[in-house]
Write a protein that holds these residues in place. Structure first.
Motif, short mmCIF file in Angstrom:
data_model
loop_
_atom_site.label_atom_id
_atom_site.label_comp_id
_atom_site.label_asym_id
_atom_site.label_seq_id
_atom_site.Cartn_x
_atom_site.Cartn_y
_atom_site.Cartn_z
N VAL A 92 4.44 7.45 5.87
CA VAL A 92 4.91 7.13 6.95
C VAL A 92 3.89 6.48 8.00
O VAL A 92 2.71 6.86 7.86
CB VAL A 92 5.94 8.07 7.80
CG1 VAL A 92 7.14 8.51 7.05
CG2 VAL A 92 4.71 9.56 7.83
N VAL A 93 4.61 5.38 8.92
CA VAL A 93 3.51 4.94 9.68
C VAL A 93 3.56 5.72 11.18
O VAL A 93 4.76 5.60 11.56
CB VAL A 93 3.57 3.41 9.96
CG1 VAL A 93 2.58 2.83 11.21
CG2 VAL A 93 3.33 2.58 8.64
N LEU A 143 0.75 -1.20 -0.01
CA LEU A 143 -0.06 -0.01 -0.11
C LEU A 143 0.76 1.47 -0.11
O LEU A 143 0.64 2.38 -0.69
CB LEU A 143 -0.97 -0.02 1.15
CG LEU A 143 -1.93 1.31 1.50
CD1 LEU A 143 -2.60 1.50 0.23
CD2 LEU A 143 -2.70 1.30 2.60
N ILE A 144 1.83 1.35 0.78
CA ILE A 144 2.90 2.42 0.77
C ILE A 144 3.47 2.70 -0.54
O ILE A 144 3.48 3.83 -0.98
CB ILE A 144 4.02 2.14 1.91
CG1 ILE A 144 3.45 2.27 3.27
CG2 ILE A 144 5.07 2.99 1.78
CD1 ILE A 144 4.22 2.14 4.52
N ASP A 145 3.79 1.70 -1.39
CA ASP A 145 4.58 1.89 -2.67
C ASP A 145 3.34 2.58 -3.36
O ASP A 145 3.69 3.46 -4.34
CB ASP A 145 4.77 0.37 -3.26
CG ASP A 145 6.07 -0.15 -2.57
OD1 ASP A 145 6.74 0.73 -2.08
OD2 ASP A 145 6.36 -1.31 -2.62
N LEU A 146 2.12 2.19 -3.46
CA LEU A 146 0.91 2.81 -4.27
C LEU A 146 0.67 3.95 -3.81
O LEU A 146 0.36 4.91 -4.65
CB LEU A 146 -0.28 1.92 -3.89
CG LEU A 146 -1.62 1.97 -4.77
CD1 LEU A 146 -1.15 1.99 -6.13
CD2 LEU A 146 -2.68 1.48 -4.56
N LEU A 147 0.81 4.31 -2.47
CA LEU A 147 0.67 5.78 -2.13
C LEU A 147 1.62 6.78 -2.52
O LEU A 147 1.62 8.18 -2.43
CB LEU A 147 0.61 5.82 -0.49
CG LEU A 147 -0.65 5.15 0.04
CD1 LEU A 147 -0.72 4.96 1.56
CD2 LEU A 147 -2.10 5.99 -0.24
N LYS A 186 -7.06 4.99 -1.85
CA LYS A 186 -6.30 3.98 -2.10
C LYS A 186 -6.04 2.89 -1.02
O LYS A 186 -6.20 1.61 -1.33
CB LYS A 186 -4.68 4.34 -2.30
CG LYS A 186 -4.60 5.10 -3.88
CD LYS A 186 -3.22 5.74 -3.76
CE LYS A 186 -3.10 6.58 -5.28
NZ LYS A 186 -1.71 7.25 -5.31
N GLY A 187 -6.21 3.15 0.05
CA GLY A 187 -6.02 2.11 1.17
C GLY A 187 -7.36 1.27 1.18
O GLY A 187 -7.18 0.00 1.50
N ILE A 207 -1.24 4.67 8.37
CA ILE A 207 -0.31 5.28 7.25
C ILE A 207 -0.73 6.68 6.88
O ILE A 207 -1.85 6.98 6.68
CB ILE A 207 -0.62 4.29 6.02
CG1 ILE A 207 -0.13 2.85 6.52
CG2 ILE A 207 0.38 4.92 5.03
CD1 ILE A 207 -0.70 1.81 5.55
N PHE A 208 0.21 7.69 7.17
CA PHE A 208 0.08 9.01 6.68
C PHE A 208 0.39 9.19 5.07
O PHE A 208 1.39 9.23 5.06
CB PHE A 208 0.80 10.00 7.76
CG PHE A 208 0.08 10.18 9.07
CD1 PHE A 208 0.14 9.07 9.86
CD2 PHE A 208 -0.46 11.23 9.28
CE1 PHE A 208 -0.43 9.25 11.23
CE2 PHE A 208 -1.30 11.34 10.62
CZ PHE A 208 -1.24 10.32 11.44
#
Lengths: 463, 463
Positions: B106-107, B19-23, B127-128, B118-119
């Motif tokens: 960042v978490v 998810l972080i990669d997508l964000l 997305k999330g 996740i900010f």
């Protein structure tokens, strides 16, 4: 003054070139990003004063931007003219509306300026009008015709309130001692009808900030349930005028000088065409305080205008957000007897009072200045009028201007002399707007008229 | 659904990393500058759907941004779930208010999210919440427990009106044929009290431009004598609400559905603390339409909010100018039975009507959509509620949301199936605001709950 016409004719191209070089420096005092350019402009003015024969020229440091001081004292028994002008300019935005870059001056012909006009920010306000005085001195020194003493005081903060100049003037009464203060930072009616500005409006400039929720909110999830700072700001600003466009701030009109029927009738004599006025601005109707004419609304009446407003999402496309904050820059033009500090206080108090629960308000005073009215029977005015009459073939008409030169009232108070506002610009010169320009005719006519003022003022003073 | 908890436990870190990669991709659909990133996001979604076992994945071109379509058909006799989501995000400004860069996720732990959140812009919206469905499918395929057919339709223009999606849906009824549409793009009451959104508000988003004089003017020379577009705009906007904060546009309320006392009493049962609400927003008082509670104001009542306003000088310092133009972005949240196109017309007509002489007005409709209400007795709702009850231990509460998903009403009209809004975000997640975030708990709880919906919906449908 001998051979002035031929002197101007022979040096015309150089006069224009020198002014163009000066206009190339973006001396925007409101924007810190241009600090270097503002300083550089001061240094350029210093050199130009030395070149035209000032004996003593100095860059006087202040808490803000420096003041360029120059003098040529030929005989302490002779009268002294103090020339005031400013070398800073207004910001140029909206840049995109300029037909040529604001700091790449070009000469273009216009309907009103068939001989051409110099297009650049500051061309008329005030670099062009200030530089007329430098070139007028050049003529008088080069041809050994300077009839009196002269002092120059050119500042760099006129467009942001002249704070450092107040600081400087109150500390240098002796250095600045003079018999008359000459300023060219106003306009005249037309190139065939000169006028002398006998009144200026005061100014109070404030910035307001309305804060609602502590963060931007989703307008769907919160819309309708919390005070939207932008909606609130529009309500608050709208409430500052009533249905007759009177300003609703309690006490605002208390000290406003009401003109007599006679005075208003005198004013009404100035040539004015409402149709041309509307056509020039491309508007269907004028708008303003009920009970007053257009010329009265913008000269003898106080006003309140929003000069800028911003908040929320202003980019491309759509963002459904409720902004946490909304802002506005608001200026009030004041008439004689209205004290700008008092009016600023009244505004602050009122604006804080009308804020509804759910928002907080912060009013930040920017700057201001008093209004000014000058009598038309003093030597300076008579000398100026005689000079205009000689160079234009018709006498000048006394006029109240809607504009403000905050420092003028202070000059009279601190330096105890009269201020003569010999303006050579036109309303259509678009000062403070995109495509500001200054007519070549006006520039050269100023250089031709100023030496005559020196001559007549000296003669009349010695009587 | 066997071993779902352990599957999530074992893959938790990877789920978060993906998810972080997508964000990290700034897929801002409102701003053309990010076009490449929006496209890149679509391609990333395509790969992720292929990876989790969709048989057929394609990027479907449209007049605007593409739609990612994916499907896994295991048996045409089994029911089909159509998952809708969007891969575009809101603009990130005001950037300066983010505590970490909007596209560098960042978490961080928060009071409400002790397990961390996740900010990042888009973390929750959408997305999330969209990616929960991708990971839920992964679990069902990896463990061979997919009980029915599934289709994905992920668009890239939700934040700007879903125009291309309407175009796509009306042309692909057969391809999109389904028994229920599942969307996670809304919120729930709290992490201990799930809720299902049964109503959405419609939206009409317009941009207005007020033009006065044909150029910026010096506020001293013209102030008080011509209509100042900013002052006029504030007057016009202020007049759109009366003293009770009712909207004054004629006909605006004509079709507004009035809820019965009983329905309003039902709504009032939802847990809500006005004090906490005010504290969370740091406001002294709420503000809105007289006669309605905060929860009613932002759900069952239509609203009008300025989302952005600008005009004149907004830079550093002061500029005494009367701007030629002033602008605002205005959105109206609509309730069921209000037609957004009709409301947009009413606004346009009214806004043009109230413009005084001396200015011209241009109203540009941006986009909009209808409101939506879903019954709570259909199979989809019952299955969703059963799933929430299983994973949260308490049944979900039906809730009207103030937000808008313009496309939802169109889905029902074109695809003839019910829409189930299974949201896992919280109001405090700051969607559309700086520091948007999505709780790890919520993200994983969604991945856990969604497969149960598939199971229950399939069971209930076969009865």
């Amino acid at each position: 003054m001998k051979d002035i016409k031929s002197y101007i004719k022979n040096n015309k191209d150089r006069f224009i070139e020198e002014l163009i070089d000066l206009l190339k420096i973006p001396s925007i005092s409101a924007d810190p990003a241009y600090k270097k350019d503002v300083i550089k402009t001061a240094e350029t003015i210093k050199l130009s004063l030395e070149k035209v024969g000032c004996d003593k020229v100095e860059i006087c440091e202040t808490p803000g931007y420096p003041i360029v001081y120059g003098e040529k004292i030929i005989d302490s028994k002779l009268p002294t003219v103090l020339v005031y002008g400013h070398y800073d300019v207004q910001p140029a935005d909206p840049i995109e509306l300029w037909t040529s870059p604001p700091f790449e001056p070009v000469v273009k012909k216009t309907e009103i300026h068939p001989e051409g006009a110099i297009f650049a920010r500051g061309a008329c306000d005030d670099k062009g009008q200030m530089y007329m005085h430098v070139k007028a001195l050049e003529y008088m020194t080069e041809t050994n015709q300077l009839p009196c003493n002269v002092k120059f005081m050119i500042e760099g903060e006129e467009e942001v309130g002249s704070e450092s100049l107040s600081w400087f003037v109150t500390r240098n009464q002796e250095k600045l001692a003079n018999d008359v203060i000459l300023i060219s930072d106003t306009g005249m009616i037309s190139n065939t009808q000169p006028s002398i500005t006998t009144g200026l409006r005061g100014l109070s400039y404030v910035e307001v900030e309305v804060t609602g929720p502590n963060r931007d909110l989703h307008s769907g999830l919160y819309g309708g349930a919390v005070a939207n700072p932008i909606n609130i700001l529009t309500k608050m600003i709208a409430s500052l005028h009533d249905e007759n466009n009177h300003i609703t701030i309690p006490g605002f009109y208390d000290n406003v000088e009401e003109l007599s029927k006679v005075e208003r009738a005198e004013m009404a004599k100035a040539p004015f065409s409402l149709d041309n006025y509307k056509k020039a601005l491309d508007i269907e109707a004028v708008y303003g305080e009920v009970g007053y004419t257009t010329n009265e609304r913008n000269s003898i009446r106080p006003t309140l205008d929003v000069n800028g407003i911003w908040g929320g999402y202003t980019g491309e496309g759509a963002k459904t957000v409720i902004a946490s904050k909304a802002f506005a820059k608001i200026s009030m033009r004041l008439v004689p007897n209205q004290d700008w500090k008092e009016i600023t206080e009244l505004f602050k108090k009122h604006f804080e009072t009308i804020a509804p629960k759910g928002v907080t308000v912060n009013v930040k005073p920017h700057h201001g200045g008093q209004g000014y009215v000058t009598p038309i029977d003093n030597t300076g005015y008579l000398a100026a009028n005689k000079a205009y009459t000689k160079t234009f073939g018709v006498p000048a008409i006394p006029q109240r201007s809607g504009g403000s030169i905050p420092i003028v009232a202070l000059f009279e108070k601190e330096l105890k002399s009269k201020i003569i506002l010999m303006g050579f610009g036109l309303n259509s010169d678009a000062i403070h707007s995109p495509n500001e320009h200054f007519g070549i005719f006006n520039y050269l006519k100023g250089i031709e008229t100023i030496p005559l003022f020196y001559q007549y003022f000296t003669e009349m003073s010695s009587k």
